[in-house]
Design a protein around this motif. Structure first.
Motif, PDB file in Angstrom:
ATOM      1  N   LEU A   1       0.645  -1.273  -0.491  1.00 61.42           N
ATOM      2  CA  LEU A   1       0.094   0.048   0.173  1.00 61.42           C
ATOM      3  C   LEU A   1       0.166   1.164  -0.603  1.00 61.42           C
ATOM      4  O   LEU A   1       0.579   2.656  -0.203  1.00 61.42           O
ATOM      5  CB  LEU A   1      -1.139  -0.082   1.046  1.00 61.42           C
ATOM      6  CG  LEU A   1      -1.908  -0.944   0.980  1.00 61.42           C
ATOM      7  CD1 LEU A   1      -2.676   0.182   2.229  1.00 61.42           C
ATOM      8  CD2 LEU A   1      -3.058  -0.267   0.429  1.00 61.42           C
ATOM      9  N   ALA A   2       1.796   0.995   0.990  1.00 64.66           N
ATOM     10  CA  ALA A   2       2.998   2.259   1.149  1.00 64.66           C
ATOM     11  C   ALA A   2       3.706   2.632  -0.587  1.00 64.66           C
ATOM     12  O   ALA A   2       3.636   3.708  -0.925  1.00 64.66           O
ATOM     13  CB  ALA A   2       3.753   2.178   2.421  1.00 64.66           C
ATOM     14  N   GLU A   3       4.241   1.559  -1.012  1.00 61.52           N
ATOM     15  CA  GLU A   3       4.968   1.321  -2.631  1.00 61.52           C
ATOM     16  C   GLU A   3       3.381   2.426  -3.606  1.00 61.52           C
ATOM     17  O   GLU A   3       4.086   3.289  -4.125  1.00 61.52           O
ATOM     18  CB  GLU A   3       5.271   0.228  -3.084  1.00 61.52           C
ATOM     19  CG  GLU A   3       5.888  -0.597  -2.137  1.00 61.52           C
ATOM     20  CD  GLU A   3       6.854  -2.267  -2.271  1.00 61.52           C
ATOM     21  OE1 GLU A   3       7.695  -2.042  -2.319  1.00 61.52           O
ATOM     22  OE2 GLU A   3       5.707  -2.194  -3.038  1.00 61.52           O
ATOM     23  N   LEU A   4       2.179   1.333  -3.088  1.00 64.91           N
ATOM     24  CA  LEU A   4       1.842   1.866  -4.563  1.00 64.91           C
ATOM     25  C   LEU A   4       0.857   3.631  -4.043  1.00 64.91           C
ATOM     26  O   LEU A   4       0.804   4.276  -4.692  1.00 64.91           O
ATOM     27  CB  LEU A   4       0.502   1.664  -4.090  1.00 64.91           C
ATOM     28  CG  LEU A   4      -0.244  -0.424  -4.472  1.00 64.91           C
ATOM     29  CD1 LEU A   4      -0.510  -0.876  -4.201  1.00 64.91           C
ATOM     30  CD2 LEU A   4       0.444  -0.116  -6.219  1.00 64.91           C
TER      31      LEU A   4
ATOM     32  N   GLU B   1       0.895   9.360  -5.949  1.00 68.27           N
ATOM     33  CA  GLU B   1       1.583  10.094  -5.704  1.00 68.27           C
ATOM     34  C   GLU B   1       2.756  11.319  -7.184  1.00 68.27           C
ATOM     35  O   GLU B   1       2.565  12.327  -7.176  1.00 68.27           O
ATOM     36  CB  GLU B   1       2.331  11.169  -4.841  1.00 68.27           C
ATOM     37  CG  GLU B   1       1.444  10.900  -3.669  1.00 68.27           C
ATOM     38  CD  GLU B   1       2.067  10.518  -1.941  1.00 68.27           C
ATOM     39  OE1 GLU B   1       1.648  10.593  -1.339  1.00 68.27           O
ATOM     40  OE2 GLU B   1       3.295  10.382  -1.912  1.00 68.27           O
ATOM     41  N   GLN B   2       3.292  10.684  -7.848  1.00 64.74           N
ATOM     42  CA  GLN B   2       4.044  11.412  -8.723  1.00 64.74           C
ATOM     43  C   GLN B   2       3.913  10.339 -10.106  1.00 64.74           C
ATOM     44  O   GLN B   2       3.870  11.003 -11.199  1.00 64.74           O
ATOM     45  CB  GLN B   2       5.102   9.744  -8.971  1.00 64.74           C
ATOM     46  CG  GLN B   2       5.990   9.686  -7.934  1.00 64.74           C
ATOM     47  CD  GLN B   2       6.306  11.224  -7.228  1.00 64.74           C
ATOM     48  OE1 GLN B   2       6.790  12.006  -8.562  1.00 64.74           O
ATOM     49  NE2 GLN B   2       6.300  12.329  -6.171  1.00 64.74           N
ATOM     50  N   VAL B   3       2.215  10.052 -10.626  1.00 63.47           N
ATOM     51  CA  VAL B   3       2.081  10.367 -11.536  1.00 63.47           C
ATOM     52  C   VAL B   3       1.399  11.288 -12.380  1.00 63.47           C
ATOM     53  O   VAL B   3       1.183  12.430 -12.572  1.00 63.47           O
ATOM     54  CB  VAL B   3      -0.299  10.027 -11.354  1.00 63.47           C
ATOM     55  CG1 VAL B   3      -1.093  10.447 -12.263  1.00 63.47           C
ATOM     56  CG2 VAL B   3      -0.500   7.974 -10.671  1.00 63.47           C
ATOM     57  N   ASP B   4       1.942  11.042 -13.872  1.00 60.84           N
ATOM     58  CA  ASP B   4       1.940  12.070 -14.197  1.00 60.84           C
ATOM     59  C   ASP B   4       1.487  11.590 -15.932  1.00 60.84           C
ATOM     60  O   ASP B   4       2.118  10.590 -16.740  1.00 60.84           O
ATOM     61  CB  ASP B   4       3.726  12.467 -14.538  1.00 60.84           C
ATOM     62  CG  ASP B   4       3.260  13.443 -16.138  1.00 60.84           C
ATOM     63  OD1 ASP B   4       2.318  14.207 -16.276  1.00 60.84           O
ATOM     64  OD2 ASP B   4       4.687  13.298 -16.369  1.00 60.84           O
ATOM     65  N   LEU B   5       0.161  12.314 -16.065  1.00 62.98           N
ATOM     66  CA  LEU B   5      -0.771  12.119 -16.887  1.00 62.98           C
ATOM     67  C   LEU B   5      -0.221  11.944 -18.772  1.00 62.98           C
ATOM     68  O   LEU B   5      -0.209  11.378 -19.190  1.00 62.98           O
ATOM     69  CB  LEU B   5      -2.491  12.443 -17.565  1.00 62.98           C
ATOM     70  CG  LEU B   5      -2.867  12.004 -15.975  1.00 62.98           C
ATOM     71  CD1 LEU B   5      -3.815  12.544 -16.657  1.00 62.98           C
ATOM     72  CD2 LEU B   5      -2.970  10.550 -15.960  1.00 62.98           C
ATOM     73  N   ASP B   6       1.161  12.816 -18.840  1.00 62.75           N
ATOM     74  CA  ASP B   6       2.084  12.912 -20.074  1.00 62.75           C
ATOM     75  C   ASP B   6       2.871  12.019 -20.469  1.00 62.75           C
ATOM     76  O   ASP B   6       3.508  12.265 -21.912  1.00 62.75           O
ATOM     77  CB  ASP B   6       2.767  14.109 -19.745  1.00 62.75           C
ATOM     78  CG  ASP B   6       1.883  15.492 -19.980  1.00 62.75           C
ATOM     79  OD1 ASP B   6       1.240  15.772 -20.801  1.00 62.75           O
ATOM     80  OD2 ASP B   6       1.955  16.511 -18.885  1.00 62.75           O
ATOM     81  N   ASP B   7       3.164  10.566 -19.504  1.00 60.43           N
ATOM     82  CA  ASP B   7       3.800   9.635 -20.171  1.00 60.43           C
ATOM     83  C   ASP B   7       3.373   8.875 -20.696  1.00 60.43           C
ATOM     84  O   ASP B   7       3.655   8.054 -21.134  1.00 60.43           O
ATOM     85  CB  ASP B   7       4.672   8.760 -18.606  1.00 60.43           C
ATOM     86  CG  ASP B   7       3.684   8.039 -17.324  1.00 60.43           C
ATOM     87  OD1 ASP B   7       2.328   7.907 -18.429  1.00 60.43           O
ATOM     88  OD2 ASP B   7       3.866   7.628 -16.854  1.00 60.43           O
ATOM     89  N   GLY B   8       1.331   8.579 -20.701  1.00 59.57           N
ATOM     90  CA  GLY B   8       1.046   8.325 -21.738  1.00 59.57           C
ATOM     91  C   GLY B   8       1.228   6.697 -21.069  1.00 59.57           C
ATOM     92  O   GLY B   8       0.255   5.908 -22.282  1.00 59.57           O
TER      93      GLY B   8
ATOM     94  N   TYR C   1      -1.948   5.417 -13.665  1.00 64.64           N
ATOM     95  CA  TYR C   1      -2.668   5.844 -12.381  1.00 64.64           C
ATOM     96  C   TYR C   1      -4.040   5.429 -12.268  1.00 64.64           C
ATOM     97  O   TYR C   1      -4.289   5.280 -11.022  1.00 64.64           O
ATOM     98  CB  TYR C   1      -3.803   7.488 -13.371  1.00 64.64           C
ATOM     99  CG  TYR C   1      -5.074   7.510 -14.132  1.00 64.64           C
ATOM    100  CD1 TYR C   1      -5.924   7.040 -13.915  1.00 64.64           C
ATOM    101  CD2 TYR C   1      -4.074   7.773 -15.945  1.00 64.64           C
ATOM    102  CE1 TYR C   1      -6.578   7.635 -15.007  1.00 64.64           C
ATOM    103  CE2 TYR C   1      -5.153   7.210 -16.661  1.00 64.64           C
ATOM    104  CZ  TYR C   1      -6.263   7.128 -16.117  1.00 64.64           C
ATOM    105  OH  TYR C   1      -7.078   7.041 -17.065  1.00 64.64           O
ATOM    106  N   ALA C   2      -4.434   4.602 -13.902  1.00 58.52           N
ATOM    107  CA  ALA C   2      -5.581   3.782 -12.993  1.00 58.52           C
ATOM    108  C   ALA C   2      -5.092   2.389 -12.658  1.00 58.52           C
ATOM    109  O   ALA C   2      -5.860   1.762 -11.341  1.00 58.52           O
ATOM    110  CB  ALA C   2      -6.302   3.969 -14.117  1.00 58.52           C
ATOM    111  N   ASP C   3      -4.210   1.955 -12.788  1.00 56.24           N
ATOM    112  CA  ASP C   3      -3.833   0.676 -11.816  1.00 56.24           C
ATOM    113  C   ASP C   3      -3.484   1.075 -10.794  1.00 56.24           C
ATOM    114  O   ASP C   3      -3.667  -0.136  -9.781  1.00 56.24           O
ATOM    115  CB  ASP C   3      -2.409  -0.458 -13.429  1.00 56.24           C
ATOM    116  CG  ASP C   3      -2.642  -0.301 -14.906  1.00 56.24           C
ATOM    117  OD1 ASP C   3      -3.848  -0.859 -14.491  1.00 56.24           O
ATOM    118  OD2 ASP C   3      -1.716   0.153 -15.071  1.00 56.24           O
ATOM    119  N   CYS C   4      -2.550   2.184 -10.958  1.00 53.70           N
ATOM    120  CA  CYS C   4      -2.239   2.148  -9.051  1.00 53.70           C
ATOM    121  C   CYS C   4      -3.835   2.138  -8.302  1.00 53.70           C
ATOM    122  O   CYS C   4      -3.811   1.183  -7.012  1.00 53.70           O
ATOM    123  CB  CYS C   4      -1.913   3.758  -8.649  1.00 53.70           C
ATOM    124  SG  CYS C   4       0.158   3.310  -8.870  1.00 53.70           S
TER     125      CYS C   4
END
Length: 229
Positions: free
Chosen positions: A118-121, A126-133, A137-140
């Motif tokens: 849970l801590a890793e996720l 918190e580092q999700v960047d939608l520009d990475d394509g 974000y959804a998997d986390c």
């Protein structure tokens, strides 16, 4: 229409699955990850021909997806289910009913390995960047909430969650397509803060607080509703 390489990868990963199970798993992942987009027509004969198999396993796979609400059917014609914003509210209500009490139980039952994950996720979210394509974000988000269900150690709650889990995965992937990066990014930032708060409450053993925070996080779906096209 059919990506043979992805189908072959699934066959390789599941060598003992029946052809019907392989087709089901392949089409399910194609739908959830939007390789087959909402409202896309699914031609049973064409899919069978491109995969080099008979129509029967394709039909059985489509019928299973129909039961799971990932596919719609009009007459004899199948299509990928669309995700309507009204359904997002129904999913929200279902999640609150299931996950609220689930995290209350999970606070007492969670083990060290689950807590570490849970801590890793949480840190990754918190580092999700939608520009990475990517769909990270959804998997986390999916894995975080799925882990809370798992930590209840209650198989009945797990089965209830399974009834909406695939549709939830599809919903999360549809968000970026439906509301766009600019509107979604600040919502994800708030959700990440909620995940951090949930994690802290669980670590401290504050079950009631964890329950309230999970419900708050889920109600973030209402915020998405007003950004929906």
């Amino acid at each position: 229409m059919v990506n043979i390489e992805r189908f072959e990868a699934i066959k390789k990963a599941h060598p003992f699955f029946s052809i019907t199970e392989l087709v089901y798993l392949f089409l399910r992942e194609e739908i959830i990850h939007l390789h087959l987009t909402p409202k896309k027509k699914l031609n049973e004969s064409r899919i069978a021909s491109e995969l080099g198999i008979s129509r029967t396993p394709v039909r059985k796979a489509l019928d299973k997806l129909l039961a799971e609400l990932l596919v719609e059917k009009s007459g004899k014609l199948y299509a990928v289910s669309s995700m309507q914003k009204e359904e997002s509210l129904l999913l929200c209500e279902a999640r609150i009913a299931i996950e609220g009490h689930a995290v209350f139980l999970a606070t007492s039952n969670i083990n060290e390995q689950q807590l570490k994950r849970l801590a890793e996720l949480t840190a990754e979210y918190e580092q999700v960047d939608l520009d990475d394509g990517s769909w990270r974000y959804a998997d986390c988000d999916h894995e975080f909430h799925h882990l809370l269900i798992e930590a209840t150690k209650n198989p009945h709650i797990a089965r209830m969650y399974e009834t909406i889990e695939l549709r939830l995965r599809h919903y999360r992937h549809c968000l970026l397509d439906q509301i766009g990066k600019e509107q979604l990014q600040p919502i994800l930032v708030k959700s990440a803060r909620n995940h951090r708060s949930i994690l802290n409450a669980i670590k401290l053993g504050f079950a009631d607080q964890a329950k309230r925070l999970v419900e708050k996080d889920i109600r973030g779906m209402y915020e998405v509703f007003f950004e929906w096209k």
